[in-house]
Design a protein around this motif. Structure first.
Motif, mmCIF file in Angstrom:
data_model
loop_
_atom_site.group_PDB
_atom_site.id
_atom_site.type_symbol
_atom_site.label_atom_id
_atom_site.label_comp_id
_atom_site.label_asym_id
_atom_site.label_seq_id
_atom_site.Cartn_x
_atom_site.Cartn_y
_atom_site.Cartn_z
ATOM 1 N N LYS A 170 0.830 -1.212 0.000
ATOM 2 C CA LYS A 170 0.000 0.000 0.000
ATOM 3 C C LYS A 170 0.867 1.265 0.000
ATOM 4 O O LYS A 170 0.651 2.192 0.779
ATOM 5 C CB LYS A 170 -0.965 -0.006 1.197
ATOM 6 C CG LYS A 170 -2.002 -1.125 1.125
ATOM 7 C CD LYS A 170 -2.945 -1.084 2.313
ATOM 8 C CE LYS A 170 -4.093 -2.062 2.155
ATOM 9 N NZ LYS A 170 -3.666 -3.457 1.964
ATOM 10 N N LEU A 171 1.849 1.282 -0.869
ATOM 11 C CA LEU A 171 2.737 2.434 -0.999
ATOM 12 C C LEU A 171 2.032 3.512 -1.818
ATOM 13 O O LEU A 171 1.259 3.211 -2.731
ATOM 14 C CB LEU A 171 4.042 2.017 -1.683
ATOM 15 C CG LEU A 171 4.787 0.834 -1.044
ATOM 16 C CD1 LEU A 171 6.039 0.498 -1.847
ATOM 17 C CD2 LEU A 171 5.142 1.141 0.402
ATOM 18 N N HIS A 172 2.310 4.770 -1.486
ATOM 19 C CA HIS A 172 1.636 5.876 -2.178
ATOM 20 C C HIS A 172 2.597 6.566 -3.135
ATOM 21 O O HIS A 172 3.628 7.091 -2.724
ATOM 22 C CB HIS A 172 1.101 6.897 -1.176
ATOM 23 C CG HIS A 172 0.476 8.088 -1.849
ATOM 24 N ND1 HIS A 172 -0.666 8.004 -2.608
ATOM 25 C CD2 HIS A 172 0.864 9.382 -1.908
ATOM 26 C CE1 HIS A 172 -0.972 9.190 -3.093
ATOM 27 N NE2 HIS A 172 -0.048 10.051 -2.689
ATOM 28 N N THR A 173 2.260 6.533 -4.403
ATOM 29 C CA THR A 173 3.026 7.284 -5.392
ATOM 30 C C THR A 173 2.061 8.132 -6.214
ATOM 31 O O THR A 173 0.908 7.756 -6.422
ATOM 32 C CB THR A 173 3.806 6.365 -6.357
ATOM 33 O OG1 THR A 173 2.879 5.715 -7.229
ATOM 34 C CG2 THR A 173 4.637 5.339 -5.604
ATOM 35 N N ILE A 174 2.546 9.276 -6.680
ATOM 36 C CA ILE A 174 1.748 10.111 -7.572
ATOM 37 C C ILE A 174 1.524 9.380 -8.893
ATOM 38 O O ILE A 174 0.512 9.561 -9.566
ATOM 39 C CB ILE A 174 2.466 11.453 -7.817
ATOM 40 C CG1 ILE A 174 2.379 12.315 -6.570
ATOM 41 C CG2 ILE A 174 1.858 12.208 -8.984
ATOM 42 C CD1 ILE A 174 0.992 12.737 -6.200
ATOM 43 N N CYS A 175 2.477 8.539 -9.268
ATOM 44 C CA CYS A 175 2.383 7.792 -10.519
ATOM 45 C C CYS A 175 1.064 7.026 -10.595
ATOM 46 O O CYS A 175 0.367 7.066 -11.611
ATOM 47 C CB CYS A 175 3.545 6.806 -10.627
ATOM 48 S SG CYS A 175 5.150 7.470 -10.157
ATOM 49 N N THR A 176 0.715 6.325 -9.501
ATOM 50 C CA THR A 176 -0.509 5.526 -9.500
ATOM 51 C C THR A 176 -1.744 6.360 -9.198
ATOM 52 O O THR A 176 -2.755 6.267 -9.886
ATOM 53 C CB THR A 176 -0.396 4.382 -8.473
ATOM 54 O OG1 THR A 176 0.020 4.912 -7.213
ATOM 55 C CG2 THR A 176 0.614 3.350 -8.929
ATOM 56 N N SER A 177 -1.673 7.217 -8.170
ATOM 57 C CA SER A 177 -2.854 7.997 -7.785
ATOM 58 C C SER A 177 -3.224 9.012 -8.847
ATOM 59 O O SER A 177 -4.386 9.380 -8.999
ATOM 60 C CB SER A 177 -2.612 8.703 -6.447
ATOM 61 O OG SER A 177 -1.550 9.620 -6.543
ATOM 62 N N GLY A 178 -2.239 9.482 -9.614
ATOM 63 C CA GLY A 178 -2.503 10.439 -10.673
ATOM 64 C C GLY A 178 -2.679 9.808 -12.034
ATOM 65 O O GLY A 178 -2.866 10.503 -13.028
ATOM 66 N N SER A 179 -2.620 8.463 -12.082
ATOM 67 C CA SER A 179 -2.749 7.721 -13.349
ATOM 68 C C SER A 179 -1.865 8.326 -14.435
ATOM 69 O O SER A 179 -2.312 8.615 -15.556
ATOM 70 C CB SER A 179 -4.217 7.713 -13.817
ATOM 71 O OG SER A 179 -5.037 7.117 -12.846
ATOM 72 N N CYS A 180 -0.595 8.523 -14.101
ATOM 73 C CA CYS A 180 0.331 9.180 -15.026
ATOM 74 C C CYS A 180 0.499 8.358 -16.300
ATOM 75 O O CYS A 180 0.717 7.139 -16.234
ATOM 76 C CB CYS A 180 1.684 9.379 -14.359
ATOM 77 S SG CYS A 180 2.890 10.172 -15.453
ATOM 78 N N PRO A 181 0.427 8.990 -17.467
ATOM 79 C CA PRO A 181 0.552 8.258 -18.730
ATOM 80 C C PRO A 181 1.946 7.684 -18.955
ATOM 81 O O PRO A 181 2.134 6.817 -19.801
ATOM 82 C CB PRO A 181 0.223 9.320 -19.786
ATOM 83 C CG PRO A 181 0.548 10.624 -19.134
ATOM 84 C CD PRO A 181 0.178 10.434 -17.692
ATOM 85 N N ASN A 182 2.938 8.184 -18.212
ATOM 86 C CA ASN A 182 4.316 7.743 -18.408
ATOM 87 C C ASN A 182 4.779 6.752 -17.345
ATOM 88 O O ASN A 182 5.971 6.459 -17.240
ATOM 89 C CB ASN A 182 5.245 8.962 -18.407
ATOM 90 C CG ASN A 182 4.797 10.019 -19.393
ATOM 91 O OD1 ASN A 182 4.582 9.737 -20.552
ATOM 92 N ND2 ASN A 182 4.634 11.245 -18.922
#
Length: 290
Positions: free
Chosen positions: A39-51
């Motif tokens: 349950k690690l928090h990254t902007i990559c996943t929470s922001g659904s980053c295209p990259n």
């Protein structure tokens, strides 16, 4: 302040160059498993980053500190606005352990604005950088900081721990700043970037979004303003509307226009220019330490 939009306005269909491929690859699958399991928090996943797939494949990830509620209500941003929770003083250790567990080579750290506390969150910022250096010493860092209301005492805390890259986003051109960023000020952001460079930060960075109604001349002037404060790295990407409550997309910028801005930026003397529809602040961030 909530942006009020005409409910009769229909969203402009996205052009074909904004199609995103699903992330794949062994490294991505491995990191995705760790993020889900612990349950690690990254902007990559929470922001659904295209990259996300590309960045994770290169060992880069973005983490947000100081909670997920911002004290500012920018018209472009999907982060919740309101009264943030109490500062978690264990957060630096948690973030550092996540970075170590994920075996991240280069971490981008960002945060919400915390105008509700005297230090603007700068103490947690500094402690996070220190914790990462202690727990995952092989990891390099970029800190994508808020403006700290221009308070030098708070900016100094970032400078003292000297991340490899210090970034602060302009987000848009001068004319649109009040509408897009609301509580932020164009010249204050420029002054933050100038101060960072004058105090010895080796690599400074900023980013802008296009498609909010700016003109080509305004974009180029913003680039000139950033070079005037000796900025090293600039990212230029397409604004995408997070929800119907946010500012609408006025225009989808073509790949040819993004390429033109890249060429102009390199001619101006920027060390790195990332310019493209899917470019975000942390795109190819691992390159920017070179």
């Amino acid at each position: 302040m909530e942006t009020v939009l005409d409910s009769n306005i229909q969203p402009t269909p996205k052009p074909k160059w904004l199609r995103v491929k699903l992330p794949t690859g062994k490294k991505y699958t491995e990191l995705r498993g760790l993020v889900d399991k612990y349950k690690l928090h990254t902007i990559c996943t929470s922001g659904s980053c295209p990259n996300m797939g590309e960045c994770w494949g290169e060992g880069t990830a973005t983490f947000m500190i100081l909670g997920n509620v911002c004290t500012r209500s920018c018209g472009f941003c999907g982060v919740k606005t309101g009264r943030p929770e109490t500062v978690d003083w264990d957060e630096p250790e948690k973030v550092a352990r996540s970075i170590k567990l994920m075996n991240i080579k280069h971490a981008v750290i960002t945060s919400v604005d915390r105008d509700d506390i005297k230090d603007g969150g700068s103490i947690i910022w500094a402690e996070t950088v220190k914790a990462v250096r202690r727990i995952s010493p092989g990891t390099t860092m970029e800190t994508l900081i808020p403006d700290f209301q221009g308070m030098e005492r708070n900016i100094d805390r970032i400078i003292e721990v000297m991340p490899e890259v210090v970034s602060h986003n302009m987000e848009t051109v001068r004319r649109l700043t009040r509408e897009v960023r609301i509580q932020a000020k164009y010249d204050r952001s420029l002054e933050v970037l100038r101060y960072l460079k004058e105090k010895g930060v080796k690599r400074t960075k900023s980013g802008i979004m296009l498609g909010l109604g700016e003109t080509e001349e305004e974009v180029i002037q913003t680039m000139k303003d950033l070079r005037a404060v000796n900025l090293d790295i600039i990212t230029i990407g397409q604004y995408l509307q997070p929800s119907k409550k946010h500012l609408p997309v006025k225009e989808f910028i073509t790949p040819e226009q993004f390429k033109k801005y890249e060429e102009i930026g390199l001619e101006m003397g920027f060390r790195h220019v990332e310019s493209g529809a899917l470019v975000r602040s942390s795109y190819k961030a691992q390159k920017h330490i070179l």
